[in-house]
Design an enzyme around this catalytic site. Sequence first.
Site, PDB file in Angstrom:
ATOM      1  N   LYS A  33      -0.383   1.202  -2.970  1.00 59.28           N
ATOM      2  CA  LYS A  33      -0.360   0.696  -1.597  1.00 59.28           C
ATOM      3  C   LYS A  33      -1.693  -0.001  -1.318  1.00 59.28           C
ATOM      4  CE  LYS A  33       1.338   2.780   2.711  1.00 59.28           C
ATOM      5  NZ  LYS A  33       1.285   4.056   3.448  1.00 59.28           N
ATOM      6  N   VAL A  34      -1.589  -1.248  -0.867  1.00 56.82           N
ATOM      7  CA  VAL A  34      -2.808  -2.008  -0.554  1.00 56.82           C
ATOM      8  C   VAL A  34      -2.708  -2.532   0.869  1.00 56.82           C
ATOM      9  CG1 VAL A  34      -3.157  -2.717  -2.974  1.00 56.82           C
ATOM     10  CG2 VAL A  34      -1.869  -4.211  -1.437  1.00 56.82           C
TER      11      VAL A  34
END
Length: 218
Positions: free
Chosen positions: A83-84
């Site tokens: 997750k960014v």
Amino acid sequence: MKFFVDTADIDDIRDLASTGLLDGVTTNPSLIMKAGRPIKEVIADICAAVDGPVSAEVAATDFDGMMAEAAVLTPIADNVTIKVPLTWDGLKACRALSQKGIGVNVTLCFSATQALLAAKAGATFISPFIGRIDDMGYDGMDLIGDIRAIYDNYDSISTEILAASVRSNNHVRDAAKLGADVATVPPDVLRKLANHPLTDKGLAAFLADWEKSGQSIM
Ligand code: E4P
């Protein structure tokens, strides 16, 4: 619609996974903080408990830092999704990770153009935050509708819309009506999706009559 649970609480996750209706898990730094255990341990436990994608969020804000953290998180299990945040560095990391075949969830999405860029960067999931938009006095569901309409214009886009920051049954219903692919839902809201007072009342009446009938199915 796929259902993910938005928590890092392993007991809740195991309980919900036992229904067979859980498709994945999302975590974030705040949820890991609440779990009170090292992130690598928590993510490993969650990945073992659930078959579907498990989002593990990077804490670095620069491209090199995100890539370095992703290199630590990815090998934890086959079902880790990185997750960014939806920043330029996050988009660069998304592109680089997706080109390596790593699943990426681009988070903290608050506009349709952000979602368009995430799709272009090869995101597996885009996470529009419905509840936080509602909190600002706008309608988070408008964003889900806008992203759906835009993504549907392009056959080349395979990014899934993951409705996030979900706070109620109505959020889940409306996101499903608008064609969100996934909803990530806190455990208490997820459990409430099956509840209705008329179901409880109806069941109580049926059971009372069954008792009176004196019958047994077995
Ligand atoms: C999504 O992946 C996020 O973890 C989450 O949905 C944020 O929800 P909140 O706005 O209730 O913190």
